[in-house]
Motif scaffolding. Structure first.
Motif, PDB file in Angstrom:
ATOM      1  N   ASP A  78     -18.954 -70.417  60.677  1.00 39.69           N
ATOM      2  CA  ASP A  78     -17.783 -69.563  60.897  1.00 39.69           C
ATOM      3  C   ASP A  78     -18.072 -68.184  60.303  1.00 39.69           C
ATOM      4  O   ASP A  78     -18.140 -68.024  59.083  1.00 39.69           O
TER       5      ASP A  78
ATOM      6  N   ASN B 290     -16.214 -65.847  59.864  1.00 42.48           N
ATOM      7  CA  ASN B 290     -15.122 -65.399  59.002  1.00 42.48           C
ATOM      8  C   ASN B 290     -15.445 -65.649  57.536  1.00 42.48           C
ATOM      9  O   ASN B 290     -14.789 -65.096  56.653  1.00 42.48           O
ATOM     10  N   ASP B 291     -16.438 -66.496  57.256  1.00 43.06           N
ATOM     11  CA  ASP B 291     -16.865 -66.784  55.889  1.00 43.06           C
ATOM     12  C   ASP B 291     -17.947 -65.815  55.406  1.00 43.06           C
ATOM     13  O   ASP B 291     -18.474 -65.974  54.304  1.00 43.06           O
TER      14      ASP B 291
ATOM     15  N   ALA C 235     -24.212 -66.807  63.971  1.00 41.46           N
ATOM     16  CA  ALA C 235     -23.143 -67.796  64.111  1.00 41.46           C
ATOM     17  C   ALA C 235     -23.674 -68.960  64.939  1.00 41.46           C
ATOM     18  O   ALA C 235     -24.336 -68.752  65.957  1.00 41.46           O
TER      19      ALA C 235
ATOM     20  N   LEU D 278     -21.377 -75.590  56.133  1.00 39.35           N
ATOM     21  CA  LEU D 278     -20.801 -74.333  56.603  1.00 39.35           C
ATOM     22  C   LEU D 278     -21.845 -73.234  56.690  1.00 39.35           C
ATOM     23  O   LEU D 278     -21.726 -72.319  57.498  1.00 39.35           O
TER      24      LEU D 278
END
Length: 69
Positions: A24, A26-27, A50, A59
């Motif tokens: 992700d 967004n991390d 990604a 993750l």
């Protein structure tokens, strides 16, 4: 990663390139904060990618290339 480098007689300072695979993007900011705890200026070259999924539900996965001085 650090233990593997040490086994080869290297340190994190020997890392010249990293590839960061993230489930992700967004991390990214959180990953970047942790990343800066392990690497110092001049930072190794880096790319971030990604990916849909990582093994075992991870993750983040980081691949490194290290070189002797």
């Amino acid at each position: 990663m650090k233990a593997i480098l040490e086994e080869a007689g290297l340190t994190m300072a020997n890392v010249v390139k990293t590839t960061v695979f993230m489930a992700d993007m967004n991390d990214f900011a959180a990953m970047n904060a942790v990343y800066s705890e392990f690497f110092a200026e001049p930072y190794p070259a880096r790319s971030a990618v990604a990916v849909k999924t990582l093994p075992k539900g991870a993750l983040v996965e980081i691949e490194v290339v290290a070189a002797r001085d």
